[in-house]
Design an enzyme around this catalytic site. Structure first.
Site, PDB file in Angstrom:
ATOM      1  N   ASN A 124      -0.308   5.175  -2.003  1.00 35.25           N
ATOM      2  CA  ASN A 124      -1.233   5.621  -0.956  1.00 35.25           C
ATOM      3  C   ASN A 124      -0.889   7.048  -0.553  1.00 35.25           C
ATOM      4  O   ASN A 124       0.047   7.651  -1.091  1.00 35.25           O
ATOM      5  CB  ASN A 124      -1.177   4.668   0.241  1.00 35.25           C
ATOM      6  CG  ASN A 124       0.226   4.573   0.788  1.00 35.25           C
ATOM      7  OD1 ASN A 124       0.755   5.536   1.316  1.00 35.25           O
ATOM      8  ND2 ASN A 124       0.849   3.416   0.640  1.00 35.25           N
ATOM      9  N   ASP A 143       0.188  -2.810  -0.035  1.00 30.49           N
ATOM     10  CA  ASP A 143      -0.082  -4.201   0.315  1.00 30.49           C
ATOM     11  C   ASP A 143      -0.201  -5.109  -0.906  1.00 30.49           C
ATOM     12  O   ASP A 143      -0.024  -6.315  -0.807  1.00 30.49           O
ATOM     13  CB  ASP A 143      -1.383  -4.296   1.128  1.00 30.49           C
ATOM     14  CG  ASP A 143      -1.157  -3.882   2.570  1.00 30.49           C
ATOM     15  OD1 ASP A 143      -0.041  -4.106   3.069  1.00 30.49           O
ATOM     16  OD2 ASP A 143      -2.086  -3.329   3.189  1.00 30.49           O
ATOM     17  N   LYS A 177       2.106   1.469 -22.259  1.00 31.01           N
ATOM     18  CA  LYS A 177       0.984   2.144 -21.611  1.00 31.01           C
ATOM     19  C   LYS A 177      -0.327   1.405 -21.934  1.00 31.01           C
ATOM     20  O   LYS A 177      -0.576   1.092 -23.097  1.00 31.01           O
ATOM     21  CB  LYS A 177       0.919   3.589 -22.135  1.00 31.01           C
ATOM     22  CG  LYS A 177      -0.097   4.417 -21.415  1.00 31.01           C
ATOM     23  CD  LYS A 177      -0.125   5.826 -21.983  1.00 31.01           C
ATOM     24  CE  LYS A 177      -1.428   6.480 -21.595  1.00 31.01           C
ATOM     25  NZ  LYS A 177      -1.834   7.528 -22.493  1.00 31.01           N
ATOM     26  N   PHE A 234       3.979   0.396  12.607  1.00 27.74           N
ATOM     27  CA  PHE A 234       2.896   1.377  12.654  1.00 27.74           C
ATOM     28  C   PHE A 234       1.602   0.689  12.222  1.00 27.74           C
ATOM     29  O   PHE A 234       1.640  -0.314  11.513  1.00 27.74           O
ATOM     30  CB  PHE A 234       3.192   2.544  11.713  1.00 27.74           C
ATOM     31  CG  PHE A 234       3.968   3.655  12.371  1.00 27.74           C
ATOM     32  CD1 PHE A 234       5.288   3.457  12.755  1.00 27.74           C
ATOM     33  CD2 PHE A 234       3.370   4.879  12.625  1.00 27.74           C
ATOM     34  CE1 PHE A 234       6.002   4.473  13.386  1.00 27.74           C
ATOM     35  CE2 PHE A 234       4.075   5.900  13.246  1.00 27.74           C
ATOM     36  CZ  PHE A 234       5.388   5.691  13.622  1.00 27.74           C
ATOM     37  N   LYS A 282      -1.583  -6.882  15.133  1.00 26.91           N
ATOM     38  CA  LYS A 282      -0.334  -6.678  14.388  1.00 26.91           C
ATOM     39  C   LYS A 282       0.880  -6.918  15.282  1.00 26.91           C
ATOM     40  O   LYS A 282       1.918  -7.395  14.826  1.00 26.91           O
ATOM     41  CB  LYS A 282      -0.298  -5.268  13.783  1.00 26.91           C
ATOM     42  CG  LYS A 282      -1.178  -5.184  12.545  1.00 26.91           C
ATOM     43  CD  LYS A 282      -1.323  -3.816  11.959  1.00 26.91           C
ATOM     44  CE  LYS A 282      -2.446  -3.869  10.912  1.00 26.91           C
ATOM     45  NZ  LYS A 282      -2.837  -2.600  10.397  1.00 26.91           N
ATOM     46  N   LYS A 324       3.012  -9.914  13.702  1.00 27.71           N
ATOM     47  CA  LYS A 324       4.271  -9.456  13.100  1.00 27.71           C
ATOM     48  C   LYS A 324       5.439  -9.577  14.070  1.00 27.71           C
ATOM     49  O   LYS A 324       6.557  -9.170  13.755  1.00 27.71           O
ATOM     50  CB  LYS A 324       4.114  -8.016  12.605  1.00 27.71           C
ATOM     51  CG  LYS A 324       3.063  -7.917  11.482  1.00 27.71           C
ATOM     52  CD  LYS A 324       2.899  -6.511  10.967  1.00 27.71           C
ATOM     53  CE  LYS A 324       1.709  -6.383  10.050  1.00 27.71           C
ATOM     54  NZ  LYS A 324       2.076  -6.009   8.683  1.00 27.71           N
TER      55      LYS A 324
END
Ligand code: CTP
Length: 403
Positions: free
Chosen positions: A211, A280, A290, A325, A339, A343
């Protein structure tokens, strides 16, 4: 951290040696710069011996009649970029006037113009010189430009007069330097585990899923926590950032590696901040070779969820403060609150990454802190270092309740 200490010519110049010692206690790396007149009062050797570094006395090399070399001619720029702060103590009426007018006729005045680092000046001079409208105007100009002025003390002056003009106490000057640098010692008893950057999930030997996280927020947290005296463990995914000095840096690549490193170090930590943007999902199978392109055919990747490290910490935590975060693109408040409970975190730092000046690869951030007691602290746009300090302030506030 590196600072430059400018010493100018006044009777109080000898006190700069004491200031050097005091600032070294803050683990600061000090580059001393002396003006020509300062050297009439104290020798560079004193500072060279104290700092173990060459003292800069000339603009163009050591000997005034030596051929200037390119290195010494641009040294002020190098020093200007290297330092986190410039402090001038004692600062004469002359140097204040030069700074106020932008005169650059020696190393110190040139450095002042060239640096973007904050500047602290501690004036010392005869009372009449200090009270003179010219000096007071210069002080006002410097203050209006953001220079931090440590006002002189009143008392008996070397010239035989009594009044304002004595160099402020070493402790007062040192405190101002620490304040401007953001050096506090309020995290000395804490061990803070911080995760930063992205994680990468390999598809094959040349490709991976990741990301846009730059790691800047996590690294700012690590730097700020270290400056405030914490023992810092930084578990970092791949980033282009320089490792902050004095932190225990653990580089990882995948979510699995991050989980292992975090769980291993969680027990010794008192505060855990999960700033990393964890992937995730990861490919169910990793190709050893490959993956080849088959013309005209779609490629379908099967992905499986990665372990949720924060949730796992939330389930197993004992006395630690746990901070997560949430990078969102919509419904920020609702997602952050969710969250917080799913969490079992003590605080969620949420930001809308679509907002200008927030999110990935910026030096600023716009965040809201969500707490379990239903408080929401919306912070204005600030640098990631300032955000880091706010998060740490809040973490410290949460500490006693969870001890
Ligand atoms: N996190 C984690 N392990 C994961 C995913 C996320 O520890 N596998 C942590 C992040 O470090 C962050 C917090 O959980 O502190 C929230 O991450 P985020 O990606 O915003 O949330 P997700 O739980 O992944 O939920 P969603 O993607 O649905 O928003």
């Amino acid at each position: 951290m590196r600072i430059a200490l400018g010493v100018t010519g006044g009777v109080a110049a000898y006190k700069a040696a004491e200031l050097t010692r005091r600032l070294q206690q803050e683990k600061l790396d000090i580059q001393v710069i002396m003006t020509r007149s300062a050297r009439e009062f104290i020798t560079p050797l004193t500072f060279a011996a104290l700092t173990g570094q060459k003292v800069i006395t000339e603009m163009f090399g050591k000997e005034s009649n030596a051929t200037p070399n390119v290195e010494s001619a641009i040294e002020h720029i190098a020093v200007a970029q290297r330092i986190d702060l410039l402090v001038v103590a004692p600062a004469t009426a002359d140097i204040l006037a030069k700074f106020a007018q932008g005169i650059a006729d020696d190393f110190l005045t040139t450095l002042y113009l060239a640096t973007k680092a904050p500047v602290v000046v501690a004036p010392a001079m005869n009372v009449n010189m200090w009270e003179n409208a010219a000096t007071q105007n210069n002080i006002a100009t410097l203050k209006s430009r953001g220079v931090h002025v440590v006002d002189p003390d009143e008392g008996y002056l070397a010239c035989g007069m009594t009044g304002s003009g004595r160099l402020a106490g070493i402790e007062t000057i040192a405190k101002e330097v620490c304040k401007v640098l953001g050096l506090r010692h309020d995290l000395e008893n804490e061990t803070i585990l911080i995760t930063a950057g992205p994680t990468c999930e390999d598809l094959d030997p040349v490709r991976y899923l990741t990301n846009r996280s730059s790691g800047k927020m996590g690294y700012a947290l690590a730097t700020a926590a270290q400056r405030r005296g914490a023992k810092v463990i930084l578990v970092s995914g791949p980033t282009d950032l320089q490792t902050p000095e004095g932190v225990d840096w653990i580089p990882v690549r995948t979510t699995k590696q991050m989980r292992e490193a975090v769980l291993e170090r969680a027990k010794e930590s008192t505060i855990i901040i999960k700033a990393a943007a964890v992937a995730d999902y990861r490919p169910v199978a990793q190709s050893q070779q490959k993956i080849k392109r088959s013309t005209g055919e779609h490629l379908v990747l099967e992905l499986e969820p990665t372990p949720d490290i924060l949730a796992e910490l939330g389930r197993t935590k004992s006395s630690q403060v746990l901070i997560g975060f949430a990078a969102e693109t919509e419904n920020v408040a609702a997602s952050a609150r969710k969250k917080l409970t799913t969490k079992n975190a003590d605080m969620i730092v949420a930001n809308d990454v679509t907002q200008a000046g927030a999110g990935f690869d910026t030096d600023t951030n716009v965040v809201t802190l969500y707490l379990r007691d239903h408080r929401e602290i919306a912070l204005p746009k600030m640098t990631k270092f300032q955000v880091a300090d706010k998060i740490l302030d809040q973490a410290l506030e949460l500490r006693p309740q969870t001890k």
